[in-house]
Design a protein around this motif. Structure first.
Motif, short mmCIF file in Angstrom:
data_model
loop_
_atom_site.label_atom_id
_atom_site.label_comp_id
_atom_site.label_asym_id
_atom_site.label_seq_id
_atom_site.Cartn_x
_atom_site.Cartn_y
_atom_site.Cartn_z
N UNK A 64 51.20 33.84 43.57
CA UNK A 64 51.06 33.39 44.94
C UNK A 64 49.79 32.56 45.01
N UNK A 65 49.89 31.33 45.52
CA UNK A 65 48.73 30.44 45.58
C UNK A 65 48.45 30.11 47.03
N UNK A 66 47.19 30.35 47.44
CA UNK A 66 46.81 30.07 48.81
C UNK A 66 45.33 29.76 48.90
N UNK A 67 44.80 29.76 50.09
CA UNK A 67 43.39 29.44 50.31
C UNK A 67 42.44 30.37 49.57
N UNK A 68 42.83 31.62 49.42
CA UNK A 68 41.97 32.61 48.77
C UNK A 68 42.08 32.57 47.25
N UNK A 69 42.95 31.73 46.72
CA UNK A 69 43.15 31.66 45.27
C UNK A 69 44.55 32.11 44.89
N UNK A 70 44.62 32.82 43.78
CA UNK A 70 45.93 33.27 43.30
C UNK A 70 45.99 34.79 43.27
N UNK A 71 47.21 35.30 43.37
CA UNK A 71 47.43 36.74 43.22
C UNK A 71 48.81 36.96 42.65
N UNK A 72 48.96 38.10 41.99
CA UNK A 72 50.22 38.46 41.36
C UNK A 72 51.07 39.34 42.26
N UNK A 73 52.17 39.80 41.69
CA UNK A 73 53.15 40.57 42.44
C UNK A 73 52.54 41.82 43.09
N UNK A 74 51.78 42.60 42.34
CA UNK A 74 51.24 43.85 42.89
C UNK A 74 50.34 43.58 44.09
N UNK A 75 49.51 42.55 44.02
CA UNK A 75 48.61 42.22 45.12
C UNK A 75 49.40 41.72 46.33
#
Length: 151
Positions: A64-75
């Motif tokens: 997931x890519x957004x203003x806060x950076x990236x995160x994976x499925x668990x996040x």
């Protein structure tokens, strides 16, 4: 002898290939309808804080890519499930469908939302790119990118 073995094995190979590439047999219209439905359900799940939907909707290697950076499925699942964000309303403009391979396709669209996270409004509108891959017999979301749009 080799030819006899090859002819004996060929049906099994073709069956496996056909089963593995069943998604390739789906028309673009079928895939578009399926992905649009999944995408719309993801927004409803986001609004309802239904992390279980995102657990099955996203792939294990989802980004997931957004203003806060990236995160994976668990996040993503934890974030959707939390009470940090409140989605009051949202609207999605028509989605552009792009088939990038027999087993991959994406939706691109503009989203408007009235959402706050930790009391702060989420920038809106934004451009969304949502990439799907056919894995394990179903379409899985592998990438979701949210980029603020100029108003």
């Amino acid at each position: 002898m080799r030819r006899a073995i090859a002819l004996a094995v060929l049906p099994a190979v073709l069956w496996c290939h056909r089963a593995a590439s069943a998604e390739a047999l789906q028309s673009d219209d079928q895939v578009r309808a399926t992905l649009t439905n999944l995408e719309n359900k993801s927004w409803e799940a986001w609004k309802a804080r239904d992390g279980s939907y995102f657990q099955s909707f996203t792939s294990p290697d989802h980004v997931d890519v957004g203003l806060a950076g990236t995160m994976g499925q668990a996040a993503v699942v934890a974030g959707v499930s939390s009470h940090a964000c409140v989605v009051a309303s949202y609207s999605l403009e028509p989605m552009k469908f792009v088939r990038v391979a027999p087993d991959a396709a994406m939706l691109i669209y503009r989203a408007n939302q009235n959402t706050t996270c930790n009391g702060k409004p989420i920038p809106t509108p934004s451009w969304i790119t949502s990439l799907y891959a056919w894995r394990d017999g179903r379409w899985q979301n592998v990438l979701f990118e949210d980029v603020p749009a100029k108003t």
